[in-house]
Design an enzyme around this catalytic site. Structure first.
Site, PDB file in Angstrom:
ATOM      1  N   HIS A  20      14.271  10.460 -10.932  1.00 40.64           N
ATOM      2  CA  HIS A  20      13.815  10.659 -12.307  1.00 40.64           C
ATOM      3  C   HIS A  20      12.326  10.386 -12.451  1.00 40.64           C
ATOM      4  O   HIS A  20      11.688  10.882 -13.371  1.00 40.64           O
ATOM      5  CB  HIS A  20      14.675   9.850 -13.277  1.00 40.64           C
ATOM      6  CG  HIS A  20      16.038  10.450 -13.426  1.00 40.64           C
ATOM      7  ND1 HIS A  20      17.129  10.001 -12.750  1.00 40.64           N
ATOM      8  CD2 HIS A  20      16.439  11.531 -14.132  1.00 40.64           C
ATOM      9  CE1 HIS A  20      18.168  10.773 -13.042  1.00 40.64           C
ATOM     10  NE2 HIS A  20      17.778  11.710 -13.877  1.00 40.64           N
TER      11      HIS A  20
ATOM     12  N   CYS B 114      21.034  23.132 -14.857  1.00 35.93           N
ATOM     13  CA  CYS B 114      19.876  22.408 -15.393  1.00 35.93           C
ATOM     14  C   CYS B 114      19.274  21.427 -14.394  1.00 35.93           C
ATOM     15  O   CYS B 114      18.385  20.669 -14.735  1.00 35.93           O
ATOM     16  CB  CYS B 114      20.240  21.692 -16.690  1.00 35.93           C
ATOM     17  SG  CYS B 114      21.467  20.398 -16.459  1.00 35.93           S
TER      18      CYS B 114
ATOM     19  N   ASP C  28      22.510  15.708  -9.224  1.00 33.37           N
ATOM     20  CA  ASP C  28      23.586  14.770  -8.905  1.00 33.37           C
ATOM     21  C   ASP C  28      24.687  15.430  -8.090  1.00 33.37           C
ATOM     22  O   ASP C  28      25.293  14.783  -7.244  1.00 33.37           O
ATOM     23  CB  ASP C  28      24.165  14.170 -10.192  1.00 33.37           C
ATOM     24  CG  ASP C  28      23.299  13.040 -10.708  1.00 33.37           C
ATOM     25  OD1 ASP C  28      22.875  12.200  -9.885  1.00 33.37           O
ATOM     26  OD2 ASP C  28      23.008  13.000 -11.907  1.00 33.37           O
TER      27      ASP C  28
ATOM     28  N   GLU D 147      28.508  17.680 -12.334  1.00 32.16           N
ATOM     29  CA  GLU D 147      27.570  17.074 -11.384  1.00 32.16           C
ATOM     30  C   GLU D 147      28.273  16.109 -10.444  1.00 32.16           C
ATOM     31  O   GLU D 147      27.629  15.400  -9.677  1.00 32.16           O
ATOM     32  CB  GLU D 147      26.420  16.390 -12.127  1.00 32.16           C
ATOM     33  CG  GLU D 147      26.818  15.470 -13.241  1.00 32.16           C
ATOM     34  CD  GLU D 147      25.621  14.930 -14.025  1.00 32.16           C
ATOM     35  OE1 GLU D 147      24.472  15.095 -13.595  1.00 32.16           O
ATOM     36  OE2 GLU D 147      25.859  14.314 -15.081  1.00 32.16           O
TER      37      GLU D 147
HETATM   38  C1  PEP Z   1      21.297  16.682 -12.684  1.00 32.98           C
HETATM   39  O1  PEP Z   1      21.930  15.737 -12.232  1.00 32.98           O
HETATM   40  O2  PEP Z   1      21.087  17.731 -12.074  1.00 32.98           O
HETATM   41  C2  PEP Z   1      20.706  16.601 -14.042  1.00 32.98           C
HETATM   42  C3  PEP Z   1      20.151  17.640 -14.620  1.00 32.98           C
HETATM   43  O3  PEP Z   1      20.709  15.377 -14.662  1.00 32.98           O
HETATM   44  P1  PEP Z   1      19.740  14.176 -14.233  1.00 32.98           P
HETATM   45  O4  PEP Z   1      18.684  14.724 -13.312  1.00 32.98           O
HETATM   46  O5  PEP Z   1      19.137  13.636 -15.478  1.00 32.98           O
HETATM   47  O6  PEP Z   1      20.659  13.217 -13.567  1.00 32.98           O
HETATM   48 MG    MG Z   2      22.593  14.126 -13.502  1.00 34.19          MG
END
Ligand code: PEP
Ligand code: MG
Length: 461
Positions: free
Chosen positions: A66, A379, A332, A308
Site C-alpha cells: 500500500h 481493481c 491480494d 481477492e
Molecule cells: C487488491 O487486493 O487487489 C485491492 C485492490 O485491494 P488492496 O490493494 O487495497 O488490498
Molecule cells: Mg485487497
C-alpha cells in the site's frame, strides 16, 4: 490509546538522538529532496507531498504494497524493496531514483545525470502525447469497448480522475480516512468526504469499498492486538464484523451521502458467503436506521464482493447469487493464491501476476459473473499495467479500475490491441503449466495481438 501517537513520536525522537542522525525538518526540506528510509507505512507516505520531496526509496516493501500504491496516488517516484539502501546513503548525497525501472543510482556521474534529465524530458513529452487519448474511446481495434475507471484513496484526487477521463470510481479505498488519524473520524466528517466524491462525480458511478484496515494498513484509532500474520488476520470485513459498531459508523454516513442516488458498497476480503450474509444484515440495519431517523435513502443499493481470496474465486458462482457485482482484487488474489506476502521483498520474485493458477482463477470468476449476469471489474494493480491489462482483456474482463495517472497509458494499449486475438492468446496461456512458459509465450505472441507502438513493454525473461 489517545496518547499512543505521542509515544510513537517520542520513540522516534529518541532513536534519532541515539543514532545522531540529523533529519532536516519538513520546513527545511528543499524541493528535490529524496527520502531514504528503512520502511514507510502507507499513512506516513500519505503525508508526503510533491512540494516537499521529489521521491523516496525504502529497504522494505513490494510493488503492490500500500506504500507503493500510495506513492502512485501522490504521483511520487519511488523505489521500494532495496534491502540495504539506508546503509549506503548519507544526508546530502546526490542520487537518482528511477521508479519506472526500479533503479537507484547513488553518486551519479555527470553523464548519468544528463541521461536522466533527457529521460525526464522524454517522459513529459510522452505525457503530452498521451493527452490525445483523453477524449478517445477505450476500444480495441476490433471494437470491444472497455470501461476504464479510477481507484482513489482520497476525495482530493477527484479533479485528477475527471481530468484523465475516468468513467467512474471503481474503487474508493475509504480506509485512508481512518488510517491517518489518532481517533475515528466522526460520522459528519465521513459524510462530508463521501458526499464530496459523489457530488463531484455527478452521474458517474462510485464504488465505496468499506473499511479495509489490517495487513499493512494500520489504523491507530482501531487498536488491533499484534498478530503473527497480519495479512491472514483481523483485516477488512473480518474486523468490521468483529466490531460492528465501527462498521455501522461507516455505513450510516454512506447512506446519508447516497441519499436519492445509486449507492455501491463493496465488501473487502470475502472468504465465504456467510460473511456476505452477515455484512448484509448490518448494512440493512444501518439503512433502516438512516431512513427511519432522517428519511434518507439511496434510490438503488448495490452490494458487491471483492474477489481477492482463492476460496471466493473458487466459489464465485455461489457468491454471484448473493451480490450485485464483483471486483477482483488481484493484489491480494496473487498474494493469497501463491502464498507470497505482497510487502516481503525476499519472496518478491515469487509474486507472479501471470502465474497460470492466477490466470485460471481470474477466468473462473469472469465466467461466473457472465453466467450470473452481474458486472465484474478488476481493481488490483494488474489493471493499471498497460501490458497486464491486455491479458485481463483476453481473459474476458471488460472493466478495469486503476490509479488515475495510468488511465491514458492503459487506454493507449487497449486501442492498439485486438480483443479476439487476445482471447485466443489467453486461452492458450490457460493451458500452460509454469509461469516461465507463460512469460515465454507472451513475449513471443503478444505482439501478434498488439499493433500499437512499443510503449507496451514485453516481459524480460
Ligand atoms: C487488491 O487486493 O487487489 C485491492 C485492490 O485491494 P488492496 O490493494 O487495497 O488490498
Ligand atoms: Mg485487497
Amino acid at each position: 490509546a489517545e496518547r499512543s501517537n505521542d509515544l510513537y513520536d517520542v520513540a522516534r525522537r529518541v532513536l534519532k538522538f541515539l543514532g545522531q542522525i540529523k533529519y532536516p525538518a519538513a520546513s527545511e526540506r528543499a524541493q528535490g529532496c529524496i527520502i531514504v528510509a528503512n520502511d514507510l507505512g502507507p499513512s506516513e507516505t500519505a503525508q508526503l507531498s510533491r512540494d516537499q520531496i521529489s521521491g523516496f526509496c525504502t529497504n522494505s516493501g513490494g510493488p503492490t504494497s500500500h506504500t507503493a500504491i500510495m506513492a502512485k496516488a501522490l504521483g511520487l517516484p519511488a523505489v521500494v524493496g532495496l534491502d540495504y539502501i539506508t546503509h549506503y546513503v548519507r544526508n546530502n548525497d546526490t542520487m537518482i531514483i528511477d521508479g519506472t525501472e526500479g533503479k537507484v543510482i547513488l553518486h551519479p556521474t555527470p553523464e548519468e545525470i544528463q541521461q536522466y534529465r533527457d529521460r525526464a524530458k522524454e517522459i513529459s513529452r510522452d505525457r503530452e502525447l498521451l493527452e490525445r487519448y483523453r477524449d478517445l474511446a477505450a476500444e480495441t481495434l476490433d471494437g470491444a469497448g472497455i470501461c476504464l475507471e479510477a481507484n482513489i484513496e482520497f476525495a482530493e484526487e477527484i479533479p485528477k480522475v475527471l481530468e484523465q477521463g475516468a468513467e467512474g470510481i471503481g474503487l474508493f479505498r475509504t480506509e485512508y480516512f481512518f488510517i491517518e488519524r489518532s481517533s475515528l473520524p466522526t460520522e459528519d466528517e465521513q459524510e462530508e468526504a463521501y458526499s464530496s466524491v459523489v457530488n463531484a462525480m455527478g452521474d458517474k458511478p462510485v464504488v465505496f469499498r468499506t473499511l479495509d484496515v489490517g495487513g499493512d494498513k494500520l489504523a491507530i484509532s482501531i487498536p488491533i492486538p499484534p498478530e503473527h500474520n497480519p495479512f491472514l488476520g483481523l483485516r477488512a470485513l473480518r474486523l468490521c464484523l468483529a466490531y460492528p459498531e465501527i462498521f455501522r459508523r461507516q455505513l450510516r454516513p454512506l447512506f446519508r451521502a447516497g441519499h436519492g442516488r445509486e449507492l455501491r458498497i463493496l465488501l473487502p476480503m470475502i472468504s465465504s458467503i456467510d460473511e456476505i450474509r452477515k455484512a448484509k444484515v448490518i448494512i440493512e440495519e444501518a439503512r433502516v436506521q438512516v431512513k427511519r431517523n432522517e428519511q434518507k435513502s439511496p434510490s438503488k443499493l448495490l452490494i458487491g464482493a471483492m474477489i481477492e481470496i482463492p476460496s471466493a474465486a473458487l466459489q464465485a458462482d455461489v457468491l454471484a447469487r448473493e451480490v450485485d457485482f464483483f471486483s477482483i482484487g488481484t493484489n491480494d488474489l496473487i498474494q493469497y493464491t501463491l502464498a507470497v506476502d505482497r510487502v516481503n521483498k525476499m519472496v518478491g520474485h515469487l509474486y507472479q501476476e501471470t502465474h497460470p493458477a492466477v490466470l485460471k482463477l481470474i477466468r473462473k470468476v469472469v465466467v461466473a459473473a457472465e453466467e450470473a449476469n452481474i458486472p465484474l471489474s478488476v481493481c488490483g494493480e494488474m489493471a493499471g499495467d498497460p501490458y497486464l491489462s491486455l491479458i485481463l482483456v483476453g481473459l474476458g474482463v471488460r472493466t478495469l479500475s486503476m490509479s488515475p495517472q495510468l488511465l491514458l497509458p492503459v487506454k493507449r494499449a487497449i486501442r492498439g490491441a485486438d480483443a479476439a486475438k487476445l482471447r485466443e492468446l489467453a486461452d492458450r496461456l490457460l493451458t500452460l503449466s509454469s509461469p516461465m512458459e507463460v512469460r515465454e509465450v507472451l513475449a513471443r505472441e503478444l505482439p501478434t495481438a498488439y499493433r500499437g507502438s512499443l510503449e507496451v513493454k514485453l516481459p524480460t525473461l
